[in-house]
Design a protein around this motif. Sequence first.
Motif, PDB file in Angstrom:
ATOM      1  N   GLY A   1       0.782  -1.253  -0.168  1.00 25.13           N
ATOM      2  CA  GLY A   1      -0.016   0.049   0.121  1.00 25.13           C
ATOM      3  C   GLY A   1       0.732   1.095   0.113  1.00 25.13           C
ATOM      4  N   GLU A   2       2.210   1.214  -0.115  1.00 25.76           N
ATOM      5  CA  GLU A   2       3.018   2.219  -0.115  1.00 25.76           C
ATOM      6  C   GLU A   2       2.707   3.245  -1.294  1.00 25.76           C
ATOM      7  OE1 GLU A   2       7.899   2.952   0.803  1.00 25.76           O
ATOM      8  OE2 GLU A   2       7.101   1.376  -0.647  1.00 25.76           O
ATOM      9  N   ARG A   3       2.660   4.485  -1.199  1.00 24.84           N
ATOM     10  CA  ARG A   3       2.531   5.338  -2.281  1.00 24.84           C
ATOM     11  C   ARG A   3       3.817   6.376  -2.688  1.00 24.84           C
ATOM     12  NH1 ARG A   3      -1.614   2.915  -1.688  1.00 24.84           N
ATOM     13  NH2 ARG A   3      -3.638   3.876  -1.451  1.00 24.84           N
ATOM     14  N   VAL A   4       3.775   6.438  -3.964  1.00 16.50           N
ATOM     15  CA  VAL A   4       5.001   7.169  -4.416  1.00 16.50           C
ATOM     16  C   VAL A   4       4.309   8.260  -4.776  1.00 16.50           C
ATOM     17  CG1 VAL A   4       6.830   7.312  -6.046  1.00 16.50           C
ATOM     18  CG2 VAL A   4       6.462   5.301  -5.180  1.00 16.50           C
ATOM     19  N   ARG A   5       4.478   9.464  -4.121  1.00 15.43           N
ATOM     20  CA  ARG A   5       3.808  10.662  -4.259  1.00 15.43           C
ATOM     21  C   ARG A   5       4.826  11.743  -5.186  1.00 15.43           C
ATOM     22  NH1 ARG A   5       2.245   9.259   0.885  1.00 15.43           N
ATOM     23  NH2 ARG A   5       0.004   9.138   1.056  1.00 15.43           N
ATOM     24  N   GLY A   6       4.216  12.736  -5.689  1.00 13.36           N
ATOM     25  CA  GLY A   6       5.146  13.413  -6.983  1.00 13.36           C
ATOM     26  C   GLY A   6       6.518  13.969  -6.142  1.00 13.36           C
ATOM     27  N   LYS A   7       6.433  14.216  -4.686  1.00 11.97           N
ATOM     28  CA  LYS A   7       7.999  14.726  -4.326  1.00 11.97           C
ATOM     29  C   LYS A   7       8.654  13.827  -4.173  1.00 11.97           C
ATOM     30  CE  LYS A   7       6.254  14.751   0.531  1.00 11.97           C
ATOM     31  NZ  LYS A   7       6.922  13.476   0.836  1.00 11.97           N
ATOM     32  N   ASP A   8       8.314  12.433  -4.194  1.00  7.50           N
ATOM     33  CA  ASP A   8       9.155  11.400  -4.045  1.00  7.50           C
ATOM     34  C   ASP A   8       9.448  10.540  -5.265  1.00  7.50           C
ATOM     35  OD1 ASP A   8       8.931  11.599  -1.114  1.00  7.50           O
ATOM     36  OD2 ASP A   8       7.032  10.538  -1.393  1.00  7.50           O
ATOM     37  N   LEU A   9       9.035  10.892  -6.408  1.00 10.50           N
ATOM     38  CA  LEU A   9       8.888  10.429  -7.599  1.00 10.50           C
ATOM     39  C   LEU A   9      10.152  10.795  -8.485  1.00 10.50           C
ATOM     40  CD1 LEU A   9       7.390   8.641  -9.619  1.00 10.50           C
ATOM     41  CD2 LEU A   9       6.650  10.891 -10.738  1.00 10.50           C
ATOM     42  N   HIS A  10      10.919   9.590  -8.975  1.00 11.22           N
ATOM     43  CA  HIS A  10      11.982   9.563  -9.671  1.00 11.22           C
ATOM     44  C   HIS A  10      11.546   9.483 -11.285  1.00 11.22           C
ATOM     45  CE1 HIS A  10      15.381   7.846 -12.316  1.00 11.22           C
ATOM     46  NE2 HIS A  10      16.024   8.793 -11.469  1.00 11.22           N
ATOM     47  N   SER A  11      10.916   8.401 -11.549  1.00  9.49           N
ATOM     48  CA  SER A  11      10.291   8.045 -12.916  1.00  9.49           C
ATOM     49  C   SER A  11       9.123   7.190 -12.884  1.00  9.49           C
ATOM     50  CB  SER A  11      11.579   7.423 -13.789  1.00  9.49           C
ATOM     51  OG  SER A  11      12.155   6.464 -12.922  1.00  9.49           O
ATOM     52  N   GLN A  12       8.427   7.214 -14.094  1.00  4.32           N
ATOM     53  CA  GLN A  12       7.083   6.367 -14.100  1.00  4.32           C
ATOM     54  C   GLN A  12       6.780   5.865 -15.669  1.00  4.32           C
ATOM     55  OE1 GLN A  12       3.439   8.717 -13.285  1.00  4.32           O
ATOM     56  NE2 GLN A  12       4.843  10.652 -13.977  1.00  4.32           N
ATOM     57  N   MET A  13       6.233   4.955 -15.648  1.00  3.70           N
ATOM     58  CA  MET A  13       5.682   4.084 -16.850  1.00  3.70           C
ATOM     59  C   MET A  13       4.289   3.957 -16.941  1.00  3.70           C
ATOM     60  SD  MET A  13       8.857   1.971 -15.719  1.00  3.70           S
ATOM     61  CE  MET A  13       9.342   3.218 -14.735  1.00  3.70           C
ATOM     62  N   GLY A  14       3.728   4.066 -17.891  1.00  7.06           N
ATOM     63  CA  GLY A  14       2.109   4.074 -18.049  1.00  7.06           C
ATOM     64  C   GLY A  14       1.339   5.035 -17.327  1.00  7.06           C
ATOM     65  N   GLY A  15       0.182   4.719 -16.698  1.00  8.90           N
ATOM     66  CA  GLY A  15      -0.541   5.963 -16.139  1.00  8.90           C
ATOM     67  C   GLY A  15      -1.202   6.852 -17.065  1.00  8.90           C
ATOM     68  N   GLY A  16      -1.326   6.395 -18.390  1.00  9.33           N
ATOM     69  CA  GLY A  16      -1.961   7.386 -19.294  1.00  9.33           C
ATOM     70  C   GLY A  16      -0.841   8.495 -20.075  1.00  9.33           C
ATOM     71  N   LYS A  17       0.581   8.511 -19.372  1.00  9.34           N
ATOM     72  CA  LYS A  17       1.655   9.048 -19.808  1.00  9.34           C
ATOM     73  C   LYS A  17       2.361   8.459 -20.829  1.00  9.34           C
ATOM     74  CE  LYS A  17       1.616  11.418 -15.440  1.00  9.34           C
ATOM     75  NZ  LYS A  17       0.366  10.885 -15.035  1.00  9.34           N
ATOM     76  N   THR A  18       2.419   7.190 -20.735  1.00  9.81           N
ATOM     77  CA  THR A  18       2.730   6.122 -21.737  1.00  9.81           C
ATOM     78  C   THR A  18       2.236   4.979 -21.737  1.00  9.81           C
ATOM     79  OG1 THR A  18       4.483   5.241 -20.268  1.00  9.81           O
ATOM     80  CG2 THR A  18       5.418   7.190 -21.414  1.00  9.81           C
TER      81      THR A  18
ATOM     82  N   GLN B   1       9.729  -2.262  -2.146  1.00  8.28           N
ATOM     83  CA  GLN B   1       9.787  -1.011  -1.296  1.00  8.28           C
ATOM     84  C   GLN B   1      10.172   0.228  -2.194  1.00  8.28           C
ATOM     85  OE1 GLN B   1      12.683  -0.547   1.843  1.00  8.28           O
ATOM     86  NE2 GLN B   1      11.423   0.674   3.116  1.00  8.28           N
ATOM     87  N   GLY B   2       9.255   1.234  -2.083  1.00  8.55           N
ATOM     88  CA  GLY B   2       9.666   2.303  -3.247  1.00  8.55           C
ATOM     89  C   GLY B   2       9.198   2.183  -4.530  1.00  8.55           C
ATOM     90  N   VAL B   3       8.330   1.258  -4.661  1.00 13.26           N
ATOM     91  CA  VAL B   3       7.767   1.137  -6.255  1.00 13.26           C
ATOM     92  C   VAL B   3       6.468   0.813  -6.183  1.00 13.26           C
ATOM     93  CG1 VAL B   3       7.599  -0.240  -8.398  1.00 13.26           C
ATOM     94  CG2 VAL B   3       9.983   0.040  -6.955  1.00 13.26           C
ATOM     95  N   MET B   4       5.566   1.789  -6.921  1.00  7.45           N
ATOM     96  CA  MET B   4       3.917   1.531  -6.843  1.00  7.45           C
ATOM     97  C   MET B   4       3.412   1.258  -8.271  1.00  7.45           C
ATOM     98  SD  MET B   4       1.651   4.743  -5.964  1.00  7.45           S
ATOM     99  CE  MET B   4       0.322   5.403  -6.774  1.00  7.45           C
ATOM    100  N   HIS B   5       2.491   0.078  -8.037  1.00  4.19           N
ATOM    101  CA  HIS B   5       1.944  -0.367  -9.373  1.00  4.19           C
ATOM    102  C   HIS B   5       0.545  -0.332  -9.072  1.00  4.19           C
ATOM    103  CE1 HIS B   5       0.417  -3.370 -11.975  1.00  4.19           C
ATOM    104  NE2 HIS B   5       1.380  -3.488 -12.662  1.00  4.19           N
ATOM    105  N   ILE B   6      -0.308   0.288 -10.270  1.00  2.34           N
ATOM    106  CA  ILE B   6      -1.527   0.351 -10.268  1.00  2.34           C
ATOM    107  C   ILE B   6      -1.933  -0.127 -11.646  1.00  2.34           C
ATOM    108  CG2 ILE B   6      -3.480   2.151 -10.381  1.00  2.34           C
ATOM    109  CD1 ILE B   6      -1.928   4.069  -8.790  1.00  2.34           C
ATOM    110  N   GLY B   7      -3.414  -0.999 -11.598  1.00  5.11           N
ATOM    111  CA  GLY B   7      -3.937  -1.325 -12.862  1.00  5.11           C
ATOM    112  C   GLY B   7      -3.377  -2.759 -13.007  1.00  5.11           C
ATOM    113  N   GLN B   8      -3.926  -3.232 -14.316  1.00  7.67           N
ATOM    114  CA  GLN B   8      -3.519  -4.442 -14.760  1.00  7.67           C
ATOM    115  C   GLN B   8      -3.691  -4.492 -16.472  1.00  7.67           C
ATOM    116  OE1 GLN B   8      -6.216  -7.587 -13.661  1.00  7.67           O
ATOM    117  NE2 GLN B   8      -7.742  -6.283 -13.354  1.00  7.67           N
ATOM    118  N   ARG B   9      -3.317  -5.359 -17.010  1.00  6.70           N
ATOM    119  CA  ARG B   9      -3.519  -5.794 -18.387  1.00  6.70           C
ATOM    120  C   ARG B   9      -2.681  -4.646 -19.061  1.00  6.70           C
ATOM    121  NH1 ARG B   9      -9.050  -8.495 -20.170  1.00  6.70           N
ATOM    122  NH2 ARG B   9      -8.666 -10.616 -19.200  1.00  6.70           N
TER     123      ARG B   9
END
Length: 736
Positions: free
Chosen positions: A338-355, A423-431
Motif C-alpha cells: 500500500g506504499e504510495r510514491v507521491r510527486g515529491k518522492d517520484l523519480h520516474s514512471q511508466m504508464g498511467g496515461g503518460k505512456t 519498497q519504493g515502487v508503486m503499481h496500479i492497474g493491470q493488463r
Amino acid sequence: MSKLVAFAAIQGGYKVVSQVEGELENALESMSADTKVEFPNTGYYLPVIYSLTGMKVETLEDMKAPMAFARKLLPPHIKGKNHLPYLGPLLDAGMASILAYEVKEALRIVREPDFYFPEEDPDLENGKKWVGPADDIILRKRGVEFVDGSAPGFAAMVGAAPNPEIAKMIVEDYQKRNLYIFCAANHNGTSLIDQLLEAGVQIGWNTRIVPFGPDISSAVFALGFANRAAMAFGGVQPGDYKKILMYNKNRIFAFVNALGDIGTEWACAAAGCVNWGFPTLADTDIPEILPTGICTYEHVVANVPHDEMVQRSVEVRGLKVTVSEIDIPCAFGPAYEGERVRGKDLHSQMGGGKTQCTELVKSADMKEIEDGKVTVVGKDIPDLKEGDTLPLGIFVQIAGREFQEDFEPILERQTHHLVNYIQGVMHIGQRDISWVRVSKAAVEKGFTLKDIGVVLHAKLHQDFGKILDKVQVTLYTDKKDVDKLTETARAEYKRRDERVDKMTDDDVETYYSCTLCQSFAPNHVCTVSPERTGLCGAYNWMDCKASFEINPTGPNQPIQKGECLDPVLGQWKGVNDFVYKTSRGAVEKYNLYSMVHDPMTTCGCCECIAATLPGLNGVMTVGRDYTGDTPCGMKFTTLAGVMGGGAVSPGFVGHSKYNITQGKFIKGDGGLLRMVWMPKMLKEEIKERIEARGKAMGVPDLYDKIADETIGTTEEEIRPWLEEKGHPALSMDPLM
C-alpha cells in the motif's frame, strides 16, 4: 510473580478508572447526558465494551454502566504481608483499565471530533498524523488479510525507541515479516511515529504502520480491532467474552512491544492485554511474568535487546512467519503493497496515461525459454533523469509440464501485488492500463527494471512451483516493442474474456470450495462455480482450479456436483454432502441461485450483501465501500454483523461485485431483473456489464431503472421512481 508487578498493575488500574470517572463526570456536567457517543463509521458501538459485555454505549449517560462495571473489576490493593502471587487480580485490574481507556478515547472524540483523521492514510500536511479507531470499511478490507494469512498478526508498539534509526530497524523487520504495526503512546514526549517520520518512513494502513494515537489509552484501538474481527468474521456474539478472548488468543496473533520506561498506566494496559493472550516484551528492566498460562508462552519479558526484539516477540507469541528473501536492493514484502510514491518522492514512471504500460503472461514450450533469464530491451532506470517517463511492456513466459493455458490470467494478475511488494515502487492497474511509479529512494538503493523480472521469477516459482518449471521475463521500454506487445496482448485478453464469459455451470461437473475464511468463520463453506465467483471477489472457478493444482490439500477442493436436486434454485446432492461435512454438520444444504430459499453461507469478507425488499417485490445490494443508509434499513456493517460468520440467512446473501451480472445470480428468485437499488458508486463501476446482462434478459434499459441513493434510501422514497421507470420487479411474481 513478584509483588512489584501486582502492585504496579493494580495501582495503575485504580488510577486509570478514577481518572476516567472524573472525566466522565465533568463531561456530564458540561454537556447533555444524551450527547451521542460513537467511534466514527463503525457498527460496534464502543467495540471492546460491546464485545465483552454486550453493553451498547450510544450516549454519555450510557457510559456510566461500563465504568461501574470496570470499578467492580478492581481487586483489593496489594497487602504488605502475605501477598498472594496470583495472576487473576492482575487480569481483572488490566481489564478494568482497558474498559476505562475505551471510555476515555470516546470522550476525547466527543470533545475533539477532529482530533483523529479516520482514513487509511494520515493527513500529515495538515498535522493530522493520528488515525484513531479503524472504521468498518478498513476493518473489512484489512480483515481479509488476516483471513488469507498475508497478515499473520500484529505488533502493538507503545512508547518510543532510543532513536529514529532503531525505530526504523524494528518496524521494517516487522514489515518484512508481513505483520501490522499498531502504534500508540509516547516516551518522554516522543512517539515511535514521530521517529519513523523523521527517518522518512511512510505511515498509515497502506504500509501497515498504523498511528492510532499519542497516548497509552489509544492502544485500546488495537484491541477493538481484534474484537471486531472476532464478531465480523468469526460470528462471535457480543457479550460472549470467553469466546471473544479465546478467539483472539487462538486466531489473532498479536503481542505488545513496550519501548521506554513503564509506569503504572502502561503496566495495567499490559496486564489487560494478557486477557487476550497477547504478551508484552519490553526493552527496560521490569519484573517479568515468565510462567505460561493465559498466553501461549511467557506473559511479560524484560530487557529484550532492540536487535532481538522482533525475533523474540515472534517466538514468545508462538507465531510462524515465513520471510522470503528476494535478491534485489530494496526491501520486499506485502507490508509495502500500500506504499504510495507521491510527486515529491517520484523519480520516474511508466504508464498511467503518460505512456503505454502492458503486461502479458503466456505459456511457452520448455525448449523455447531459459529459466531465470531476465532481459531489459531498451532503456533502464539508470538511463533516466528525475521526472522522465518510459513505455513499458512486461512479458512473462512460463513453461511447465503441469501448466495449462487457463492459468495464464491467474499468474498475470500476480504482477500487480508482486511489483507493489517492492519498497519504493508503486503499481496500479493491470493488463494494458498498468502504471508503475519508482521513487527516488528506490533508485538511490540501486533499483532497476530488471529487479521487477527478478521478483516475478522468484515469487512465481515460490507460489506456483507445482504447476511451472521455467519462468523467463522480458521487459521492453522502446515504444515500437511495447506497441507490438500491446497489440498481441489485447487480442489475447479478448480471447480469454470470451472464453470465461461463455462458461456456464452446466459446462462442468466439478465445482470448487473455498474455505480460506474458516479461520474466522468456522461454519462457512463457499462454493465457487463458473457462474458464481467467490464472495470476496478474489476467486473465480479458474482460480480455484489452479489453486487445487498447486495445493491439493489446500482450501480450494473439488466438489463433484452429483445429482441435481433443484436446477432453478441451484442445489446438488454432491454440494450438500460436501458442505455438511466441511461445515462439521452445521450446514445441511444450501442453494447457489437463491437468496430467499436456503442461501449460501456468508462470511465477513464478502464484497457485497444483497437483501430482499418485500415492499418493492425486489432486492437491493450494497458494497462494503458504501457507508450510507440503504432501503433495507441497515448499513453494510450492520448487515454483515447480522448474517456473517458462516450463517444461512434467508432473505440475505453475500456475493462478489462480478457475480451481480453473472447468468445465475439469484436465478431462483428472478435474477438481476429483481435488482431495484444499489449504491451509485457500485452501479457505475459495473455499468457496462449491467447493460449487457439487461439486454440479454430482454430489458436493455435495466441500468436506467435501478435506483441509487440519489433517488432515495427507503422503500417509500424509491417506489414512485421505480413506478415511473416501469421497473420489471414491480410486475413479477411475488418474491416471498
